[in-house]
Design an enzyme around this catalytic site. Structure first.
Site, short mmCIF file in Angstrom:
data_model
loop_
_atom_site.label_atom_id
_atom_site.label_comp_id
_atom_site.label_asym_id
_atom_site.label_seq_id
_atom_site.Cartn_x
_atom_site.Cartn_y
_atom_site.Cartn_z
N THR A 105 -2.57 14.11 0.36
CA THR A 105 -1.46 13.19 0.66
C THR A 105 -0.79 12.65 -0.61
O THR A 105 0.43 12.73 -0.76
CB THR A 105 -1.98 12.02 1.52
OG1 THR A 105 -2.56 12.58 2.70
CG2 THR A 105 -0.86 11.07 1.91
N ILE A 106 -1.60 12.09 -1.51
CA ILE A 106 -1.03 11.49 -2.73
C ILE A 106 -0.74 12.57 -3.78
O ILE A 106 0.34 12.60 -4.37
CB ILE A 106 -1.99 10.44 -3.33
CG1 ILE A 106 -2.28 9.32 -2.31
CG2 ILE A 106 -1.43 9.84 -4.62
CD1 ILE A 106 -1.08 8.54 -1.83
N GLY B 254 -8.46 4.16 -4.41
CA GLY B 254 -9.70 4.39 -3.69
C GLY B 254 -10.93 4.32 -4.59
O GLY B 254 -12.06 4.20 -4.11
N CYS C 78 -2.25 1.68 -1.73
CA CYS C 78 -0.93 1.49 -1.10
C CYS C 78 -0.71 0.04 -0.69
O CYS C 78 0.33 -0.55 -0.99
CB CYS C 78 -0.76 2.42 0.09
SG CYS C 78 -2.10 2.42 1.27
N ASN C 79 -1.70 -0.55 0.00
CA ASN C 79 -1.53 -1.93 0.45
C ASN C 79 -1.43 -2.89 -0.73
O ASN C 79 -0.61 -3.81 -0.74
CB ASN C 79 -2.71 -2.34 1.36
CG ASN C 79 -2.52 -1.84 2.78
OD1 ASN C 79 -1.50 -2.08 3.39
ND2 ASN C 79 -3.51 -1.12 3.29
N HIS D 134 -8.45 -6.36 0.01
CA HIS D 134 -7.12 -6.32 -0.60
C HIS D 134 -6.86 -7.51 -1.52
O HIS D 134 -6.23 -7.38 -2.57
CB HIS D 134 -6.05 -6.25 0.50
CG HIS D 134 -6.31 -5.15 1.48
ND1 HIS D 134 -7.02 -5.35 2.65
CD2 HIS D 134 -6.00 -3.84 1.45
CE1 HIS D 134 -7.11 -4.21 3.30
NE2 HIS D 134 -6.51 -3.27 2.61
N HIS E 197 1.87 1.00 7.36
CA HIS E 197 1.20 -0.29 7.50
C HIS E 197 2.26 -1.37 7.71
O HIS E 197 3.43 -1.16 7.41
CB HIS E 197 0.45 -0.68 6.22
CG HIS E 197 -0.53 0.31 5.70
ND1 HIS E 197 -1.62 0.74 6.41
CD2 HIS E 197 -0.62 0.92 4.50
CE1 HIS E 197 -2.34 1.57 5.67
NE2 HIS E 197 -1.75 1.70 4.51
N GLN F 111 2.28 4.29 3.62
CA GLN F 111 1.01 4.50 2.94
C GLN F 111 0.92 5.83 2.19
O GLN F 111 0.22 5.94 1.21
CB GLN F 111 -0.15 4.40 3.94
CG GLN F 111 -0.37 5.62 4.85
CD GLN F 111 0.60 5.69 6.04
OE1 GLN F 111 1.38 4.77 6.24
NE2 GLN F 111 0.55 6.75 6.81
#
Lengths: 340, 340
Positions: free
Chosen positions: A11-12, A109, A139-140, A193, A219, A300
């Site tokens: 994804t990233i 992560g 992302c958040n 977070h 999100h 995200q």
């Protein structure tokens, strides 16, 4: 030209690879992949060099995927490696980067101690200057930091209380759930977070609570921010409007949900229908005395991409933050103001 | 015996009807229904008298459903009508209740001015004493009020800042969405829930933000409460543990989501797998100075049922709030403490 490679093409990783291809001062050496899935085939179709672990060479050759070398070869030939491997795997690869004396960007992560500094371009670009290991926050956290550091231009931010409603899975993740439940994530407070924001804004009083909802698109954050002085809705909107990487959704366009935000991205021709900006619902900006409230959506899959690009520049000594952000924004089509 | 009828036999109406059947001091005269759908057939099967509008008699007779009379007949023969018609329809029926000189309980979907008082048993039972028209606030507001009024036993509540993550539809609503999106509801702040809380707690400083998530099971609330003094987690848990209509979910039972809460309800043999209590995730109770944080789930289909029963008692002059609540709780199997 900065020679960059990307370890991990999920994804990233695939989005960072696309972004590197668009930079005037960077060259994409190639990407590393461990399994020959559709993303490996797509990379190959796009003409991107594939590097694989020694043990995977046979598997890739059997399905007819041409490889350019091993992951070790790739790292050795890079100035900077962007590690986009799954959570926790980046820390295992760090040894390779160290042995090869290569700089590396890690993702959110990984634990924060994997790197010399946790990074958000709008908050602490200069702290990453010439560093060997930089971690782009998740992302958040990226969305929280962009928003909070922008709000800091209105008045000193004293306190942040936030709810994070997380998407359950990315669109491609067919085995993850839930499909019909709300899941506190975690049930304990504060969620990680807040702690992650504190890796960048060390003294901020912030508490976050998070739950997972059954959706794949974006999100949502619902923030309550307390300032040291009275604030006005107009001042906050003015700052949001003038901050690229934050876009505003206005109600008269009848965009009322995350699904409709991404539909606009599709109609505007955005690559992969990505929204690299924090997408603020203009109507949600509300103030009362020293407090402000705001609701925004976070894509995200893509929001951390510009921060990865800026991190590479900072680590290789480019010390003009505004210019770096400007190049990244213009090459990736990142906007400010109203999305439509 | 208080003769009670229920106008509308949908999600709320059918549950209130079941609850009335369980009360020692009430008699269910019957229920009114406008369309002969599966709920009408089920009521008939359960031996509940069906009343219908004049214009629907033929339609009911054609499908073989026996009717006991018209809605007007039903209202005339009742001491109290519980209006559980769709949002806004209750206000139209009010004229009939007035002409027939009958007391009526309205639901939270009606505007607050439909009634003399908005009602939450744990907050303002006595205000509903002998009133003709009482409005039981909505599911979300009922949960907010139960929680806030209980927290008031710990210390004076100064300020509430809350996020409401709403379920998109009830399980039976097959035409509603979204199925993959988060929808600010509304995008403007504060959401109507804060205003609705203020119909009962008139001076409370409360701001709420709400979004819809694609799930059918339960709502979730994430609250940040500021007290006038320092509070402790232990004191808050003690109050929650000792307040029937609030149950605690403890992490060692591995109930981590709304889906699992309802699975426990099914396994415990609860009628319709309803959770009439506010379901607080014990782990989420967190305090910092004067502030507390809490996350809980709200079963939108059933949480207002006990308040409807208590409202009937208050309106008919039963002035002992504790006894009313005790009867309602014991007849409906409502608990406090840990659910398991």
């Amino acid at each position: 030209m900065i020679r960059v490679s990307v370890n991990g093409y999920g994804t990233i990783g695939k989005r960072v690879a696309s972004a590197i291809l668009a930079q005037p001062d960077m060259k994409l050496l190639g990407v590393a992949k461990t399994t020959p899935n559709y993303e490996a085939f797509t990379a190959s179709k796009l003409g991107i060099n594939l590097y694989v672990p020694e043990s995977s060479i046979k598997e890739f050759e059997e399905v007819g995927l041409k490889i350019a070398g091993t992951v070790e070869d790739m790292v050795r030939n890079s100035d900077v490696v962007v590690d986009a491997t799954p959570n926790g795997v980046g820390a295992q690869y760090k040894q390779l980067y160290q042995l090869s004396k290569r700089k590396a960007v890690f993702q959110g992560g990984e634990k924060s101690n994997v790197a010399d500094v946790s990074f958000s371009a709008l908050c602490n670009y200069s702290e990453a200057l010439n560093k060997d290991y930089v971690r782009v926050v998740s992302c958040n956290t990226t969305a929280l930091l962009r928003t909070i550091c922008s709000l800091g231009k209105v008045s000193k931010v004293q306190k942040v209380r936030g709810t994070i409603v997380r998407r359950a899975a990315d669109p491609k993740e067919v085995k993850k759930g839930p499909i019909n439940s709300l899941v506190p994530d975690p049930a304990s407070v504060p969620s990680h977070h807040a702690k992650d924001v504190n890796t960048v804004l060390k003294d901020l009083d912030i508490v976050t609570m998070a739950i997972i909802a059954p959706t794949t698109l974006m999100h949502m954050h619902l923030l309550n921010v307390t300032f040291s002085t009275k604030v006005s809705r107009e001042d906050i909107l003015e700052v949001f409007k003038n901050t690229p990487r934050i876009i505003l959704i206005r109600s008269k366009t009848k965009v009322n949900s995350t699904a409709e935000i991404l539909e606009v991205a599709r109609d505007l021709g955005r690559p992969r229908n990505d929204i690299l900006e924090v997408a603020v619902f203009e109507d949600s900006v509300y103030t009362s005395g020293n407090e402000a409230f705001v609701m925004y959506a976070v894509h995200q899959e893509s929001i951390v991409v510009p921060e990865n690009i800026d991190a590479i520049r900072a680590m290789t000594g480019f010390n003009d933050v505004d210019t770096s952000i400007k190049i990244t924004n213009s090459t990736l089509g990142i906007r400010g103001g109203y999305i439509i």
